[in-house]
Motif scaffolding. Structure first.
Motif, PDB file in Angstrom:
ATOM      1  N   VAL A  51       1.580  10.475 -13.913  1.00  0.00           N
ATOM      2  CA  VAL A  51       2.561  11.215 -14.703  1.00  0.00           C
ATOM      3  C   VAL A  51       2.626  12.668 -14.241  1.00  0.00           C
ATOM      4  O   VAL A  51       3.705  13.244 -14.102  1.00  0.00           O
ATOM      5  CB  VAL A  51       2.242  11.113 -16.213  1.00  0.00           C
ATOM      6  N   ARG A  52       1.456  13.262 -13.987  1.00  0.00           N
ATOM      7  CA  ARG A  52       1.426  14.653 -13.502  1.00  0.00           C
ATOM      8  C   ARG A  52       2.197  14.807 -12.195  1.00  0.00           C
ATOM      9  O   ARG A  52       2.887  15.790 -11.985  1.00  0.00           O
ATOM     10  CB  ARG A  52      -0.018  15.111 -13.285  1.00  0.00           C
ATOM     11  N   HIS A  53       2.058  13.819 -11.301  1.00  0.00           N
ATOM     12  CA  HIS A  53       2.732  13.892 -10.004  1.00  0.00           C
ATOM     13  C   HIS A  53       4.140  13.311 -10.028  1.00  0.00           C
ATOM     14  O   HIS A  53       4.863  13.404  -9.040  1.00  0.00           O
ATOM     15  CB  HIS A  53       1.894  13.186  -8.938  1.00  0.00           C
ATOM     16  N   GLY A  54       4.510  12.670 -11.134  1.00  0.00           N
ATOM     17  CA  GLY A  54       5.854  12.114 -11.277  1.00  0.00           C
ATOM     18  C   GLY A  54       6.130  10.916 -10.398  1.00  0.00           C
ATOM     19  O   GLY A  54       7.267  10.699  -9.982  1.00  0.00           O
ATOM     20  N   THR A  55       5.101  10.111 -10.107  1.00  0.00           N
ATOM     21  CA  THR A  55       5.275   8.990  -9.180  1.00  0.00           C
ATOM     22  C   THR A  55       4.844   7.626  -9.718  1.00  0.00           C
ATOM     23  O   THR A  55       4.409   6.783  -8.942  1.00  0.00           O
ATOM     24  CB  THR A  55       4.474   9.260  -7.890  1.00  0.00           C
ATOM     25  N   PRO A  56       4.971   7.355 -11.002  1.00  0.00           N
ATOM     26  CA  PRO A  56       4.456   6.059 -11.481  1.00  0.00           C
ATOM     27  C   PRO A  56       5.143   4.851 -10.852  1.00  0.00           C
ATOM     28  O   PRO A  56       4.481   3.871 -10.510  1.00  0.00           O
ATOM     29  CB  PRO A  56       4.668   6.090 -12.986  1.00  0.00           C
ATOM     30  N   GLU A  57       6.445   4.893 -10.693  1.00  0.00           N
ATOM     31  CA  GLU A  57       7.122   3.710 -10.150  1.00  0.00           C
ATOM     32  C   GLU A  57       6.798   3.512  -8.677  1.00  0.00           C
ATOM     33  O   GLU A  57       6.532   2.392  -8.241  1.00  0.00           O
ATOM     34  CB  GLU A  57       8.635   3.792 -10.346  1.00  0.00           C
ATOM     35  N   ALA A  58       6.799   4.582  -7.908  1.00  0.00           N
ATOM     36  CA  ALA A  58       6.473   4.462  -6.484  1.00  0.00           C
ATOM     37  C   ALA A  58       5.049   3.932  -6.305  1.00  0.00           C
ATOM     38  O   ALA A  58       4.802   3.047  -5.479  1.00  0.00           O
ATOM     39  CB  ALA A  58       6.627   5.808  -5.792  1.00  0.00           C
ATOM     40  N   TYR A  59       4.117   4.460  -7.085  1.00  0.00           N
ATOM     41  CA  TYR A  59       2.733   3.999  -7.014  1.00  0.00           C
ATOM     42  C   TYR A  59       2.650   2.523  -7.390  1.00  0.00           C
ATOM     43  O   TYR A  59       1.944   1.744  -6.735  1.00  0.00           O
ATOM     44  CB  TYR A  59       1.836   4.830  -7.944  1.00  0.00           C
ATOM     45  N   THR A  60       3.357   2.126  -8.434  1.00  0.00           N
ATOM     46  CA  THR A  60       3.320   0.741  -8.898  1.00  0.00           C
ATOM     47  C   THR A  60       3.849  -0.199  -7.823  1.00  0.00           C
ATOM     48  O   THR A  60       3.245  -1.245  -7.541  1.00  0.00           O
ATOM     49  CB  THR A  60       4.139   0.584 -10.197  1.00  0.00           C
ATOM     50  N   ARG A  61       4.969   0.148  -7.216  1.00  0.00           N
ATOM     51  CA  ARG A  61       5.530  -0.709  -6.156  1.00  0.00           C
ATOM     52  C   ARG A  61       4.579  -0.801  -4.959  1.00  0.00           C
ATOM     53  O   ARG A  61       4.360  -1.866  -4.408  1.00  0.00           O
ATOM     54  CB  ARG A  61       6.893  -0.199  -5.724  1.00  0.00           C
ATOM     55  N   LYS A  62       4.032   0.337  -4.563  1.00  0.00           N
ATOM     56  CA  LYS A  62       3.110   0.334  -3.425  1.00  0.00           C
ATOM     57  C   LYS A  62       1.871  -0.495  -3.745  1.00  0.00           C
ATOM     58  O   LYS A  62       1.414  -1.280  -2.919  1.00  0.00           O
ATOM     59  CB  LYS A  62       2.719   1.757  -3.057  1.00  0.00           C
ATOM     60  N   ALA A  63       1.337  -0.331  -4.952  1.00  0.00           N
ATOM     61  CA  ALA A  63       0.163  -1.106  -5.354  1.00  0.00           C
ATOM     62  C   ALA A  63       0.476  -2.596  -5.374  1.00  0.00           C
ATOM     63  O   ALA A  63      -0.363  -3.423  -4.988  1.00  0.00           O
ATOM     64  CB  ALA A  63      -0.331  -0.634  -6.723  1.00  0.00           C
ATOM     65  N   MET A  64       1.684  -2.954  -5.800  1.00  0.00           N
ATOM     66  CA  MET A  64       2.068  -4.362  -5.852  1.00  0.00           C
ATOM     67  C   MET A  64       2.159  -4.947  -4.442  1.00  0.00           C
ATOM     68  O   MET A  64       1.666  -6.053  -4.190  1.00  0.00           O
ATOM     69  CB  MET A  64       3.405  -4.519  -6.593  1.00  0.00           C
ATOM     70  N   ILE A  65       2.764  -4.227  -3.534  1.00  0.00           N
ATOM     71  CA  ILE A  65       2.858  -4.691  -2.136  1.00  0.00           C
ATOM     72  C   ILE A  65       1.458  -4.833  -1.548  1.00  0.00           C
ATOM     73  O   ILE A  65       1.131  -5.850  -0.928  1.00  0.00           O
ATOM     74  CB  ILE A  65       3.702  -3.712  -1.290  1.00  0.00           C
ATOM     75  N   ASN A  66       0.617  -3.815  -1.738  1.00  0.00           N
ATOM     76  CA  ASN A  66      -0.739  -3.863  -1.182  1.00  0.00           C
ATOM     77  C   ASN A  66      -1.551  -5.010  -1.772  1.00  0.00           C
ATOM     78  O   ASN A  66      -2.279  -5.697  -1.053  1.00  0.00           O
ATOM     79  CB  ASN A  66      -1.459  -2.533  -1.409  1.00  0.00           C
ATOM     80  N   GLN A  67      -1.439  -5.223  -3.073  1.00  0.00           N
ATOM     81  CA  GLN A  67      -2.171  -6.316  -3.722  1.00  0.00           C
ATOM     82  C   GLN A  67      -1.685  -7.670  -3.198  1.00  0.00           C
ATOM     83  O   GLN A  67      -2.482  -8.552  -2.917  1.00  0.00           O
ATOM     84  CB  GLN A  67      -2.000  -6.254  -5.242  1.00  0.00           C
ATOM     85  N   TYR A  68      -0.376  -7.805  -3.049  1.00  0.00           N
ATOM     86  CA  TYR A  68       0.188  -9.051  -2.517  1.00  0.00           C
ATOM     87  C   TYR A  68      -0.331  -9.320  -1.104  1.00  0.00           C
ATOM     88  O   TYR A  68      -0.787 -10.430  -0.795  1.00  0.00           O
ATOM     89  CB  TYR A  68       1.718  -8.981  -2.530  1.00  0.00           C
ATOM     90  N   ILE A  69      -0.293  -8.306  -0.259  1.00  0.00           N
ATOM     91  CA  ILE A  69      -0.768  -8.476   1.123  1.00  0.00           C
ATOM     92  C   ILE A  69      -2.256  -8.805   1.125  1.00  0.00           C
ATOM     93  O   ILE A  69      -2.713  -9.666   1.879  1.00  0.00           O
ATOM     94  CB  ILE A  69      -0.441  -7.224   1.967  1.00  0.00           C
ATOM     95  N   SER A  70      -3.017  -8.159   0.252  1.00  0.00           N
ATOM     96  CA  SER A  70      -4.441  -8.437   0.144  1.00  0.00           C
ATOM     97  C   SER A  70      -4.683  -9.896  -0.272  1.00  0.00           C
ATOM     98  O   SER A  70      -5.547 -10.571   0.289  1.00  0.00           O
ATOM     99  CB  SER A  70      -5.078  -7.480  -0.862  1.00  0.00           C
ATOM    100  N   TRP A  71      -3.923 -10.359  -1.254  1.00  0.00           N
ATOM    101  CA  TRP A  71      -4.053 -11.751  -1.678  1.00  0.00           C
ATOM    102  C   TRP A  71      -3.757 -12.700  -0.525  1.00  0.00           C
ATOM    103  O   TRP A  71      -4.445 -13.694  -0.332  1.00  0.00           O
ATOM    104  CB  TRP A  71      -3.113 -12.056  -2.834  1.00  0.00           C
ATOM    105  N   ARG A  72      -2.707 -12.399   0.221  1.00  0.00           N
ATOM    106  CA  ARG A  72      -2.335 -13.275   1.338  1.00  0.00           C
ATOM    107  C   ARG A  72      -3.419 -13.282   2.407  1.00  0.00           C
ATOM    108  O   ARG A  72      -3.703 -14.314   3.006  1.00  0.00           O
ATOM    109  CB  ARG A  72      -0.999 -12.826   1.950  1.00  0.00           C
ATOM    110  N   ARG A  73      -4.009 -12.120   2.643  1.00  0.00           N
ATOM    111  CA  ARG A  73      -5.084 -12.052   3.647  1.00  0.00           C
ATOM    112  C   ARG A  73      -6.265 -12.919   3.238  1.00  0.00           C
ATOM    113  O   ARG A  73      -6.925 -13.511   4.066  1.00  0.00           O
ATOM    114  CB  ARG A  73      -5.541 -10.613   3.836  1.00  0.00           C
TER     115      ARG A  73
END
Length: 170
Positions: A51-73
């Motif tokens: 919230v301080r950095h104003g990036t919740p949605e960007a962080y959420t999308r990036k975390a989702m992509i990274n988690q998905y790729i991690s699961w696939r690996r």
């Protein structure tokens, strides 16, 4: 002031779009729910900073992509059924096309699938996609090119759709 102020509102406002993205990545409704839930737990832990950095949605999308790729690996995601649908059932052509496209998407590499989801389903720019994936603009362009080529090979019956996508890219 509660450390989670605004988190509930964020989830309620963005849940549908984030669920759609998770489903497009995983190809399975239950896995999409699991993916989003695990990512939202991470987001909640970092909420005040986001919230301080104003990036919740960007962080959420990036975390989702990274988690998905991690699961696939880790091969936690099962390979979806890649048999073409039977044309004898009472489905319209649009439904058949969506099934074929979903099956073709499932056969892309995790990064290629992430690029396609972000660029064409989420309608993000190449630059925004590069930021979320943590890669260069050139990597996004090449991954998009390779993914669309692979989709053309995997689902030649959707050549008109891919021609329209190519036209949009120009």
């Amino acid at each position: 002031m509660n450390r989670y102020d605004g988190f509930r509102e964020f989830v309620l406002a963005r849940q549908q779009a984030l669920t759609r993205s998770a489903y497009l990545l995983t190809g399975d409704a239950h896995l999409a729910e699991d993916l989003l839930q695990s990512v939202l737990l991470k987001v909640a832990n970092h909420w005040p900073r986001l919230v301080r950095h104003g990036t919740p949605e960007a962080y959420t999308r990036k975390a989702m992509i990274n988690q998905y790729i991690s699961w696939r690996r880790r091969k936690q995601l099962e390979s979806p059924n890649t048999d073409p649908p039977e044309r004898g059932h009472a489905h319209d052509d649009a439904t058949i096309d969506r099934i074929i496209l979903r099956q073709a998407l499932a056969r892309l590499t995790p990064r290629q699938r992430a690029v396609i989801v972000l660029r064409f389903y989420e309608d993000l720019s190449e630059r925004e996609t590069a930021e979320i994936l943590g890669c260069s603009l050139g990597t996004v362009k090449s991954q998009t090119h390779h993914a669309l080529g692979r989709l053309r090979t995997l689902a030649p019956e959707l050549s008109q759709l891919f021609a329209e996508i190519e036209e949009v890219r120009r």
